[in-house]
Every structure is written in structure tokens, then in C-alpha cells.
Design a protein around this motif. Structure first.
Motif, short mmCIF file in Angstrom:
data_model
loop_
_atom_site.label_atom_id
_atom_site.label_comp_id
_atom_site.label_asym_id
_atom_site.label_seq_id
_atom_site.Cartn_x
_atom_site.Cartn_y
_atom_site.Cartn_z
N ARG A 1 0.85 -1.19 0.00
CA ARG A 1 0.00 0.00 0.00
C ARG A 1 0.89 1.24 0.00
NH1 ARG A 1 -4.11 -1.10 4.94
NH2 ARG A 1 -2.11 -1.41 6.02
N THR A 2 0.41 2.28 -0.65
CA THR A 2 1.21 3.50 -0.81
C THR A 2 1.31 4.29 0.49
OG1 THR A 2 0.67 3.68 -3.16
CG2 THR A 2 1.41 5.69 -2.04
N LYS A 3 0.20 4.72 1.03
CA LYS A 3 0.20 5.63 2.18
C LYS A 3 0.89 5.01 3.39
CE LYS A 3 -3.01 8.53 4.90
NZ LYS A 3 -2.62 8.08 6.25
N GLU A 4 0.56 3.77 3.67
CA GLU A 4 1.08 3.10 4.87
C GLU A 4 2.60 2.95 4.81
OE1 GLU A 4 -3.21 2.40 4.66
OE2 GLU A 4 -1.57 2.34 3.21
N SER A 5 3.14 2.67 3.64
CA SER A 5 4.60 2.53 3.52
C SER A 5 5.28 3.89 3.42
CB SER A 5 4.96 1.67 2.30
OG SER A 5 4.67 0.31 2.53
N PRO B 1 7.76 -4.91 -15.13
CA PRO B 1 8.23 -3.73 -15.88
C PRO B 1 7.29 -2.53 -15.84
CG PRO B 1 7.31 -5.34 -17.40
CD PRO B 1 7.27 -5.97 -16.03
N ASN B 2 6.17 -2.61 -15.15
CA ASN B 2 5.22 -1.48 -15.10
C ASN B 2 5.60 -0.49 -14.01
OD1 ASN B 2 4.56 -3.54 -13.23
ND2 ASN B 2 2.49 -2.73 -12.97
N PHE B 3 6.76 0.13 -14.18
CA PHE B 3 7.37 0.93 -13.12
C PHE B 3 6.50 2.09 -12.66
CE2 PHE B 3 10.87 -0.76 -15.80
CZ PHE B 3 11.35 -1.70 -14.89
N ASP B 4 5.78 2.75 -13.60
CA ASP B 4 4.96 3.90 -13.21
C ASP B 4 3.81 3.53 -12.29
OD1 ASP B 4 6.53 5.63 -14.59
OD2 ASP B 4 5.23 5.80 -16.35
N GLU B 5 3.47 2.24 -12.28
CA GLU B 5 2.35 1.80 -11.47
C GLU B 5 2.77 1.33 -10.08
OE1 GLU B 5 0.06 -1.08 -13.66
OE2 GLU B 5 0.31 0.04 -15.53
N TYR B 6 4.07 1.29 -9.82
CA TYR B 6 4.53 0.91 -8.48
C TYR B 6 3.91 1.85 -7.43
CZ TYR B 6 8.27 -2.16 -10.33
OH TYR B 6 8.97 -3.15 -10.95
N TYR B 7 3.78 1.37 -6.22
CA TYR B 7 3.14 2.15 -5.16
C TYR B 7 3.87 3.45 -4.85
CZ TYR B 7 0.35 -2.04 -4.30
OH TYR B 7 -0.51 -3.09 -4.44
N PHE B 8 5.19 3.46 -5.05
CA PHE B 8 5.98 4.67 -4.80
C PHE B 8 6.21 5.47 -6.08
CE2 PHE B 8 8.42 4.24 -0.50
CZ PHE B 8 7.21 4.12 0.15
N ALA B 9 5.44 5.20 -7.13
CA ALA B 9 5.56 5.95 -8.38
C ALA B 9 4.34 6.87 -8.51
CB ALA B 9 5.70 4.99 -9.55
N GLN B 10 3.55 6.72 -9.57
CA GLN B 10 2.39 7.60 -9.77
C GLN B 10 1.41 7.59 -8.60
OE1 GLN B 10 1.77 9.91 -12.01
NE2 GLN B 10 3.73 9.54 -13.05
N PRO B 11 1.14 6.42 -7.99
CA PRO B 11 0.23 6.45 -6.83
C PRO B 11 0.73 7.33 -5.68
CG PRO B 11 0.41 4.22 -7.69
CD PRO B 11 1.43 5.04 -8.41
N LEU B 12 2.04 7.37 -5.47
CA LEU B 12 2.59 8.23 -4.42
C LEU B 12 2.44 9.70 -4.79
CD1 LEU B 12 4.07 8.68 -1.76
CD2 LEU B 12 6.24 8.30 -2.96
N LYS B 13 2.72 10.02 -6.04
CA LYS B 13 2.56 11.40 -6.51
C LYS B 13 1.12 11.87 -6.31
CE LYS B 13 3.43 14.25 -10.64
NZ LYS B 13 2.06 14.67 -11.00
N LYS B 14 0.17 11.02 -6.65
CA LYS B 14 -1.24 11.37 -6.49
C LYS B 14 -1.61 11.51 -5.02
CE LYS B 14 -2.69 9.19 -10.83
NZ LYS B 14 -3.45 8.05 -11.45
N ALA B 15 -1.06 10.66 -4.17
CA ALA B 15 -1.35 10.73 -2.74
C ALA B 15 -0.82 12.03 -2.14
CB ALA B 15 -0.75 9.53 -2.02
N ILE B 16 0.33 12.50 -2.61
CA ILE B 16 0.88 13.77 -2.13
C ILE B 16 -0.01 14.93 -2.60
CG2 ILE B 16 2.83 15.36 -2.31
CD1 ILE B 16 4.62 12.86 -2.62
N GLU B 17 -0.39 14.90 -3.87
CA GLU B 17 -1.23 15.96 -4.42
C GLU B 17 -2.59 16.03 -3.73
OE1 GLU B 17 0.62 15.92 -8.98
OE2 GLU B 17 -1.18 14.75 -8.49
N ALA B 18 -3.07 14.87 -3.28
CA ALA B 18 -4.37 14.82 -2.60
C ALA B 18 -4.26 15.12 -1.11
CB ALA B 18 -5.01 13.45 -2.81
N GLY B 19 -3.05 15.35 -0.64
CA GLY B 19 -2.85 15.65 0.77
C GLY B 19 -2.90 14.44 1.68
N GLU B 20 -2.86 13.25 1.09
CA GLU B 20 -2.92 12.02 1.90
C GLU B 20 -1.55 11.65 2.47
OE1 GLU B 20 -4.48 9.22 -0.82
OE2 GLU B 20 -6.46 10.14 -0.96
#
Length: 565
Positions: A101-105, A118-137
Motif C-alpha cells: 500500500r502506498t500511504k502506509e509505507s 516492468p510497469n514501473f509507473d504503477e509501483y506504489y511509490f511511483a504515480q500512486p505516491l505522486k497522487k497521494a501527495i497531491e491529494a494531501g494524503e
């Protein structure tokens, strides 16, 4: 020492897998219930030493859960213990696909996510982390800490700016490396049994040698998952014997049992994320033919007074990442072959290449047993030297070899049962702590290792000077050849008011002595470590007020005893 050696070359060592990563079955999501005492006394001290004494620059978070909490999401493990208690200031990397999980880690001290796909952008610390920061999570400041830790390690390795010009290039698979690998292999081989001094073989009297067993003609560096070694060469036992004996001894080889050569391809990593299935299926008719051929040859060699050597054990179909062994029995029908060989020639010498213990139902019949491990690219050279007496074996077992799997504490006590969950009911009574304290008979005890010579221990003194426990004794080589003994110091903690193992290893020293030589040996131990234990009563570390000191060549072979208070 290993960590310091790696990091001398501007490479970060990585201590793994943090923590309690004790099985391969369901390893991605198994939940392991472990007491605080066992966690603190058994499963964390190696990491503490790696950080405090080794200065390790990176640590890998494990797949599993500990007490219901994912290792790569654990504030207790990653922040409270690793960083605050141990003082770790390097970066933590996840095991490959261990982030769930992105937030918990992101909110704990995990810095780098790794995976195998090979789907690097989909890793939890990739695009999901960027979105979580932008959302204030997730706080951007938490990510900044991770960046600083990664950059700090890169800086320590001379990877940034002008410092890159001074970065050490390192070396790969040089002749010097092969020499060091040979030295290590020589030190590691364990002589388990040698009744009647059957070993070493006298090469001056030998004209023929029969070698039986698939592992005589196998290499192991190219398998095992992450255990694979990118070696440019590996000397098999058969090649090592041929090289050592030259043309003076005729070596005949019989396969004895069927086992394929393991050749690992690049697909292993993704496949290792699933519970893999092993197979010991074999052609019974071919197995019988190979066994009969080998036994017939052994009988003929025995009748002529020529030596027979069996080299078997395990391989990376059994010792590997992603799968646990389901039995401690030898695969490929080796037990039946060994029984037949020992009946045909009671002097058959047994050598095993393996990475984990095996049951030995034929052990009482065997006179000589050698344990070789997977000893690297010069393994076969070292084994040949030990069998021929050019090197005196000095390895000692770092684990107990039980008589049967059912004797192991995890199985005897009933650790397993619930799917996806393991309850460590054995607590701190793991390995020799269990066998020795509960007086369960074993095949070979922790610390065991024989030599072609003998040693006498005497004149033990135990003193406590300030914060040091100083153990001193005389060791004498009473045999007729040079050799090495491993002096082992165990403590039995007293006055704790809690149940404790009968003995716990606290220090050891390998000592080389010429025939007849005597030397005083000193082993100093910080009292704060040697007497430390985790108190269930106070839920904190405490120091035992007193202890019995045991000195010997294994946990069972105790030669001297004293006290410290």
C-alpha cells in the motif's frame, strides 16, 4: 566483517530480510506471531550488529507480516527500533514486490520500493505516491526524508558531484578473488564423523578411487534464485579430485542416482512470487539400474582394498528461493543407495554438498561423513584437499542437525496449522537452545566439527573487569599434525527469575596450532551484551546478575566450566 569488506569498495551492503523472514511458503503474505522476547533475542540482534558494528548502509524490508503488521509498513520495526534504537541512518529498500500500500509505507521509514515487473509507473511509490501527495494524503516532508537518506548513501559511496572521480571501480572475478574463495571454502568444510581415522585418504597408497553420486559432477553456483552466484567458473568435486590426484590415481565415476543439472533462467524472479512446486518423480527402473551398477562397483573396489567415495546431498531443486523443503529426507532415492553402499563396503566415505540439514538414517553404519555446503567457485578443490589431508578440516556446524524433522522445535511444539499464519510457540527455544535445554538427542550438535588432530583445553579463568567478561584458557594440540580448533564460550544466565536456555553462545575464537603447540587463548565479551536478556516481567532489556561459563568445541562437547558474577 562481510559488510565492512563490501563497503570498502564504495558499494552499499544490504542487511536482509528485516525481519523474521523465516520461511518461503506463503512468504509474500504470511503473518508470523512472535513474542517480544524472541523478537529481541533471536530475530533482531543480527540486524543490530549489522547497523552498530558493521555500519551497514542499507536494509531490506521483508515480505511477511510480524504480529499482524506488514514489515514494510511497520513503524515499530522501521522507525522505533531500526532508526531510533539502533541508530540506522542509511536507506531501507523493500524486498521485490513487498510494498502492498502506498500511504502506509510512505509514512514510515521505507525509502525505496522495488519489484520484478516492468510497469514501473504503477509501483506504489511511483504515480500512486505522486497522487497521494497531491491529494494531501501523504506529506511531502515524509518523501523529502526518503530522498535525503538515498542521497546521503549515494554521497557516502562517492556517487555525487566531483566525488565521482574518486569512486573505486571495484574488481570482478579476478584470480585473487578465486584464491580468497578457496580459502573460505577450506575453512568451512565440516568433518562430522571419522571413526577409525578412515580419513584422510592416503594418496601415496592409492592407485584407484571409485567416486559415486550425482553431486560429484554437478555445479551449484548457477541456481537457487537470489542465491545464484555470477561465477566465471566452478570446480566440481570430481574435477577437484582429478586435479589434485593427477595421473597417479585412476578415478572411476558412477552416477549412482539421477538428478538433473539445475540451470536457472531469467524467468525465476517473477515465478518466485508464487509458491513453486518441486518434483522428485523419477524413473524407478533407471534408478534401480544406476543403484545396482554403483553397488556392484563398490563391492569390487572393497574386495580389492580400494577406497569408495560417495558425494551426494541436495541441489537447487530443493535448496532455493520461493520454496521450502517438505521433508528432510534425501531426494532421488539416495537413502536406499547409501544403505546398499554401506552394506557392500562399510568403509565407504560419505561427503555431502547441501545448504541445509538432512536426515541420516544410515549414519550409525557410516564411518566417515564430510559436510561441504555450497562452497563457491573453488568448492571442489577445497573438498579434495580435505579428503586427501592436504587441508585439516576446521569448520563447525552453525546449526543443529536433528535426527528427524519431527524433533525440530517448530514441528514438535506445533507452530504450524492456520493457513497463512505461523505462531512461534517455541519462543526463544529455537535450534540448540531447544535441543540442549530440553535434552532432545540430535544427530550432530550445534558447534560440532572434528579435526585430523586433537586438542586439550585447560586452566580456565573467568574475570569481570569493568564492563568486560574475560575468559582465558590454555589450548594444546595433542595430535601429530597442525590443525585449528574453534573455542566456543557459552553462558547459562542465572538469577533472572525467568525460564532461560541452558546455554547460549556468546563468543568463539578459531585457533591454529602446530602439533604439540600450546597457547593461551583469551575471549573478551562486553558484559552488556553477554549478560543481556529480554525480561518478560519488565518488557525491557535487563542484565543477568550471574552466569555459568561453559567452554568447549560444541554445545555438547563442553571441556571446562566456571562462573561470572
Amino acid at each position: 566483517a562481510y559488510i565492512k569488506g563490501v563497503q570498502e569498495s564504495d558499494v552499499a551492503a544490504c542487511a536482509k530480510h528485516y525481519a523474521v523472514n523465516s520461511q518461503e511458503t506463503d512468504r509474500l503474505d504470511v503473518d508470523e506471531t512472535v513474542s517480544e522476547r524472541a523478537l529481541r533475542e533471536l530475530y533482531l540482534p543480527a540486524f543490530e550488529a549489522a547497523v552498530r558494528d558493521g555500519g551497514v548502509l542499507s536494509v531490506m524490508g521483508a515480505y511477511n507480516l510480524v504480529n499482524g503488521e506488514q514489515c514494510c509498513e511497520s513503524k515499530k520495526l522501521l522507525d522505533d527500533i531500526l532508526r531510533d534504537e539502533f541508530g540506522f541512518d542509511g536507506f531501507v529498500v523493500s524486498d521485490w514486490s513487498a510494498v502492498k500500500r502506498t500511504k502506509e509505507s510512505a509514512e514510515v521509514g521505507l525509502d525505496v520500493e522495488m519489484s520484478v515487473t516492468p510497469n514501473f509507473d504503477e509501483y506504489y511509490f511511483a504515480q500512486p505516491l505522486k497522487k497521494a501527495i497531491e491529494a494531501g494524503e501523504v506529506k511531502e516532508a515524509d518523501v523529502d526524508k526518503k530522498v535525503v537518506r538515498v542521497l546521503s548513501v549515494m554521497d557516502a559511496l562517492h556517487m555525487l558531484g566531483e566525488a565521482r572521480k574518486t569512486r573505486k571501480p571495484g574488481h570482478y572475478a579476478t584470480l585473487d578473488h578465486a584464491v580468497k574463495a578457496l580459502d573460505i571454502a577450506r575453512e568451512s568444510i565440516v568433518l562430522l564423523k571419522n571413526d577409525g581415522n578412515l580419513l584422510p585418504l592416503d594418496e601415496r597408497k592409492m592407485t584407484r578411487l571409485l567416486v559415486i553420486g550425482a553431486n560429484a559432477d554437478r555445479i551449484h553456483s548457477n541456481g537457487g534464485g537470489s542465491a545464484v552466484i555470477k561465477a566465471l567458473h566452478e570446480v566440481s568435486p570430481l574435477l577437484g579430485l582429478n586435479g589434485a590426484l593427477g595421473g597417479n590415481v585412476e578415478i572411476e565415476y558412477a552416477l549412482g542416482y539421477d538428478a538433473r543439472q539445475v540451470n536457472q533462467d531469467e524467468s525465476w524472479q517473477e515465478e518466485s512470487l508464487e509458491n513453486s512446486k518441486g518434483s522428485d518423480t523419477k524413473d524407478e527402473e533407471r534408478a534401480k539400474a544406476l543403484r545396482d551398477e554403483a553397488v556392484a562397483k563398490a563391492r569390487a573396489y572393497a574386495a580389492a582394498g580400494d577406497p569408495v567415495l560417495f558425494i551426494g546431498g541436495l541441489d537447487h531443486e530443493h535448496d532455493l528461493e520461493g520454496r521450502d523443503r517438505t521433508t528432510m529426507a534425501l531426494p532421488y532415492g539416495q537413502d536406499e543407495l547409501l544403505d546398499a553402499l554401506l552394506n557392500a563396503d562399510s568403509d565407504t566415505i560419505l561427503a555431502f554438498v547441501a545448504g541445509s540439514p538432512i536426515e541420516m538414517p544410515w549414519a550409525d553404519k557410516a564411518k566417515a561423513i564430510v559436510w561441504n555446503w555450497y562452497a563457491g567457485c573453488e568448492s571442489g578443490t577445497a573438498l579434495a584437499e580435505v579428503l586427501l589431508g592436504r587441508v585439516n578440516p576446521s569448520g563447525h556446524l552453525p546449526e543443529t542437525f536433528p535426527i528427524a524433522l519431527s524433533d525440530e522445535p517448530a514441528h514438535a511444539i506445533g507452530t504450524f496449522g492456520l493457513e497463512g499464519h505461523v505462531d512461534y510457540k517455541e519462543d526463544i527455544y529455537v535450534g540448540y537452545r531447544y535441543f540442549d535445554t530440553k535434552q532432545v538427542p540430535v544427530r550432530f550438535p550445534f558447534g560440532h566439527g572434528l579435526s585430523y588432530t586433537s586438542f586439550e583445553y585447560s586452566d580456565l579463568t573467568v574475570r569481570r573487569v569493568d564492563d568486560e567478561i574475560r575468559v582465558s584458557l590454555h589450548v594444546k594440540n595433542t595430535g601429530d599434525c597442525a590443525g585449528k580448533t574453534v573455542v566456543q564460550v557459552y553462558l547459562g544466565l542465572e538469577g533472572t527469575g525467568e525460564d532461560r536456555p541452558a546455554k547460549e553462545l556468546k563468543g568463539f575464537e578459531k585457533v591454529e596450532l602446530q602439533a604439540g603447540e600450546s597457547r593461551q587463548v583469551g575471549i573478551d565479551m562486553p558484559a552488556a551484551k553477554a549478560l543481556r536478556y529480554w525480561s518478560n516481567g519488565s518488557n525491557a532489556y535487563a542484565l543477568a546478575p550471574a552466569a555459568t561459563v561453559f567452554v568447549g568445541e560444541s554445545v555438547e562437547d563442553i571441556r571446562l566450566s566456571g562462573r561470572v558474577a
